[in-house]
Write an enzyme that holds these catalytic residues in place. Sequence first.
Site, PDB file in Angstrom:
ATOM      1  N   LYS A   1      23.700 -51.371 -15.249  1.00 13.06           N
ATOM      2  CA  LYS A   1      22.549 -51.152 -14.367  1.00 13.06           C
ATOM      3  C   LYS A   1      21.543 -52.277 -14.498  1.00 13.06           C
ATOM      4  O   LYS A   1      21.017 -52.760 -13.503  1.00 13.06           O
ATOM      5  CB  LYS A   1      21.873 -49.810 -14.669  1.00 13.06           C
ATOM      6  CG  LYS A   1      22.623 -48.620 -14.099  1.00 13.06           C
ATOM      7  CD  LYS A   1      21.795 -47.345 -14.189  1.00 13.06           C
ATOM      8  CE  LYS A   1      22.597 -46.132 -13.758  1.00 13.06           C
ATOM      9  NZ  LYS A   1      21.900 -44.875 -14.025  1.00 13.06           N
TER      10      LYS A   1
ATOM     11  N   LYS B   1      34.384 -46.786  -9.513  1.00 16.97           N
ATOM     12  CA  LYS B   1      34.028 -45.377  -9.626  1.00 16.97           C
ATOM     13  C   LYS B   1      33.275 -44.911  -8.377  1.00 16.97           C
ATOM     14  O   LYS B   1      32.450 -45.652  -7.844  1.00 16.97           O
ATOM     15  CB  LYS B   1      33.114 -45.255 -10.865  1.00 16.97           C
ATOM     16  CG  LYS B   1      32.656 -43.881 -11.208  1.00 16.97           C
ATOM     17  CD  LYS B   1      31.760 -43.921 -12.437  1.00 16.97           C
ATOM     18  CE  LYS B   1      30.344 -44.360 -12.095  1.00 16.97           C
ATOM     19  NZ  LYS B   1      29.375 -44.134 -13.174  1.00 16.97           N
TER      20      LYS B   1
ATOM     21  N   LYS C   1      26.847 -43.267  -5.980  1.00 12.57           N
ATOM     22  CA  LYS C   1      25.831 -43.475  -4.943  1.00 12.57           C
ATOM     23  C   LYS C   1      25.569 -44.953  -4.700  1.00 12.57           C
ATOM     24  O   LYS C   1      25.165 -45.354  -3.624  1.00 12.57           O
ATOM     25  CB  LYS C   1      24.513 -42.829  -5.381  1.00 12.57           C
ATOM     26  CG  LYS C   1      24.561 -41.339  -5.354  1.00 12.57           C
ATOM     27  CD  LYS C   1      24.405 -40.850  -3.939  1.00 12.57           C
ATOM     28  CE  LYS C   1      24.707 -39.369  -3.906  1.00 12.57           C
ATOM     29  NZ  LYS C   1      24.835 -38.861  -2.564  1.00 12.57           N
TER      30      LYS C   1
HETATM   31  P1  TYM Z   1      25.133 -38.274 -13.236  1.00 15.65           P
HETATM   32  O1  TYM Z   1      24.020 -37.587 -12.547  1.00 15.65           O
HETATM   33  O2  TYM Z   1      25.361 -39.724 -12.984  1.00 15.65           O
HETATM   34  O3  TYM Z   1      26.493 -37.537 -12.911  1.00 15.65           O
HETATM   35  C1  TYM Z   1      26.627 -36.136 -13.029  1.00 15.65           C
HETATM   36  C2  TYM Z   1      28.016 -35.784 -13.536  1.00 15.65           C
HETATM   37  O4  TYM Z   1      29.019 -36.258 -12.633  1.00 15.65           O
HETATM   38  C3  TYM Z   1      29.982 -37.032 -13.339  1.00 15.65           C
HETATM   39  N1  TYM Z   1      30.462 -38.098 -12.452  1.00 15.65           N
HETATM   40  C4  TYM Z   1      31.755 -38.330 -12.181  1.00 15.65           C
HETATM   41  N2  TYM Z   1      32.881 -37.726 -12.601  1.00 15.65           N
HETATM   42  C5  TYM Z   1      34.044 -38.197 -12.117  1.00 15.65           C
HETATM   43  N3  TYM Z   1      34.144 -39.234 -11.251  1.00 15.65           N
HETATM   44  C6  TYM Z   1      33.036 -39.869 -10.799  1.00 15.65           C
HETATM   45  N4  TYM Z   1      33.131 -40.876  -9.928  1.00 15.65           N
HETATM   46  C7  TYM Z   1      31.766 -39.414 -11.278  1.00 15.65           C
HETATM   47  N5  TYM Z   1      30.488 -39.809 -11.037  1.00 15.65           N
HETATM   48  C8  TYM Z   1      29.702 -38.990 -11.769  1.00 15.65           C
HETATM   49  C9  TYM Z   1      29.239 -37.588 -14.531  1.00 15.65           C
HETATM   50  O5  TYM Z   1      30.099 -37.956 -15.569  1.00 15.65           O
HETATM   51  C10 TYM Z   1      28.341 -36.419 -14.902  1.00 15.65           C
HETATM   52  O6  TYM Z   1      29.044 -35.485 -15.677  1.00 15.65           O
HETATM   53  N6  TYM Z   1      23.416 -38.963 -17.848  1.00 15.65           N
HETATM   54  C11 TYM Z   1      23.977 -37.993 -16.956  1.00 15.65           C
HETATM   55  C12 TYM Z   1      23.098 -36.767 -16.764  1.00 15.65           C
HETATM   56  C13 TYM Z   1      22.685 -36.090 -18.027  1.00 15.65           C
HETATM   57  C14 TYM Z   1      23.502 -35.267 -18.858  1.00 15.65           C
HETATM   58  C15 TYM Z   1      22.621 -34.823 -19.890  1.00 15.65           C
HETATM   59  C16 TYM Z   1      24.824 -34.873 -18.825  1.00 15.65           C
HETATM   60  C17 TYM Z   1      21.433 -36.099 -18.559  1.00 15.65           C
HETATM   61  N7  TYM Z   1      21.396 -35.343 -19.680  1.00 15.65           N
HETATM   62  C18 TYM Z   1      23.096 -34.001 -20.893  1.00 15.65           C
HETATM   63  C19 TYM Z   1      25.278 -34.049 -19.829  1.00 15.65           C
HETATM   64  C20 TYM Z   1      24.409 -33.617 -20.852  1.00 15.65           C
HETATM   65  C21 TYM Z   1      24.123 -38.613 -15.585  1.00 15.65           C
HETATM   66  O7  TYM Z   1      23.423 -39.491 -15.200  1.00 15.65           O
HETATM   67  O8  TYM Z   1      25.056 -38.019 -14.804  1.00 15.65           O
END
Ligand code: TYM
Length: 332
Positions: free
Chosen positions: A112, A195, A198
Site C-alpha cells: 500500500k 487478488k 477494490k
Molecule cells: P478486508 O476488509 O480487506 O477484507 C475482509 C475479509 O475478506 C478477505 N478477502 C479475501 N478473501 C479471499 N479472496 C480475496 N480476493 C479477498 N479479499 C479480501 C480478507 O482476507 C478478510 O478476511 N485487516 C482486515 C480487517 C480486520 C480484521 C481484524 C480481520 C481488522 N481487524 C481482526 C480479522 C480480525 C482487512 O482489512 O480485511
Amino acid sequence: RPVVFSGMQPSSDSLHLGNYLGALVNWVALQEEHDPIYCVVDLHAITVAQEPTALRDATRRTAAQYLAAGVDPERSTLFVQSHVPAHTELAWVLGTLTGFGEASRMTQFKDKSARFGAEATTVGLFTYPVLMAADILLYGTHLVPVGDDQRQHLELTRDLAGRFNSRFGDTFVVPEAMIPKESARIYDLQEPTAKMSKSASSPTGLVNLMDDPKVIAKKIRSAVTDTEREIRYDPQAKPGIANLLDIYATVSGRSIPELEAAYEGRGYGDLKKDLAEAVVERVAPIRERTLELMQDPAELDRLLAIGADKAAERAERMLATVYERVGFLRRR
Ligand code: TYM
C-alpha cells in the site's frame, strides 16, 4: 464455546465476492458451535482517506451485508469497532511491544505504501496490524476466519500475544487463523493473477455483492481464461480457469475433481454460464436483503448498539487485566 473474531473494512459501495467467499461464508458457518464476534472495522478504514458521509453509510451497509449473508445477531455479537474504545487503548499497549522492523515487514503495508507514495502513507497505515491484533486479543479469540491476505497479520498477532504473555504472565489466548481451502484467495476476473480487490485496475474484474445480477453474470461470462479448451485445475498454467473452479467449488459445495469430471469435454462457455447462475443464485438474495435492511437505518443502529454493549463489556474486562499487568496505577 471457542471464541471467533473477525472484521471487514466498510467499503464505499459493497463488499465483494472475495470478502464473501474468503471470509463471510465461514463466519456464518461458525455460528453453530462457536461464540462469534463480528466487527465493522471503521477505525481501520480511515487509514486511507474516506469521505465522512460515505464512511457512515458504508459502515451501516457493511453491517447490513453481514446480516443479509446470514450473520445472526442472536448468536453473534455484531458491532462497529469505533463504538468500543478498548480497541484503540489495547492497540497502544501492543504498539509498545511491536518492533519497528517487524511492522515494516508487513507486506500489505509495503504494497500500500508503495502504491500511495511517501506523502499519502500515514502512521495509521503503518500501525494498522497492531490495531488488528488488539481487535483479536481483546476477546480471548481462538479462531479468526479470514482470507489468505491476512495470514501475516495473524502471525504478528500470535507473536504479540506470546510476547505479552511471556513478559507479563499468561493473559492472551494465542489465536489460530482459519483460512478456507478453495476460496482463500479469489482473483480478479480480468487479471487472474491479481487478488480480487477494490483497488484492482478494472471494475469488470471485481464482483460486488451489491451488483445487479445481470451485471454479475456478464462479468463472469467475460472472465479472462486462456487459449486452451480443457477445463482442468492448474493455477500456474491456467489461473483464470482455476479461479473460476475455486469460486464454483465454494458456491456449489462440489469438489474441484468433481467439477473437472462434470465439465470434461465441455467448453469454457458452459462453465461460465453455469457458474454465473450459481453465483447469482447465492448473491442476489443477499443484495435484496441488504437493500431491505438499509431501508431501516434506525433498526440497524439499534442492533449495532446492542452488539457494542456486549462487546464493550468483554473488552473492558480484558483491558483492565492488561493495564493491571503492565503496571498502570488503578484509578480510584
Ligand atoms: P478486508 O476488509 O480487506 O477484507 C475482509 C475479509 O475478506 C478477505 N478477502 C479475501 N478473501 C479471499 N479472496 C480475496 N480476493 C479477498 N479479499 C479480501 C480478507 O482476507 C478478510 O478476511 N485487516 C482486515 C480487517 C480486520 C480484521 C481484524 C480481520 C481488522 N481487524 C481482526 C480479522 C480480525 C482487512 O482489512 O480485511
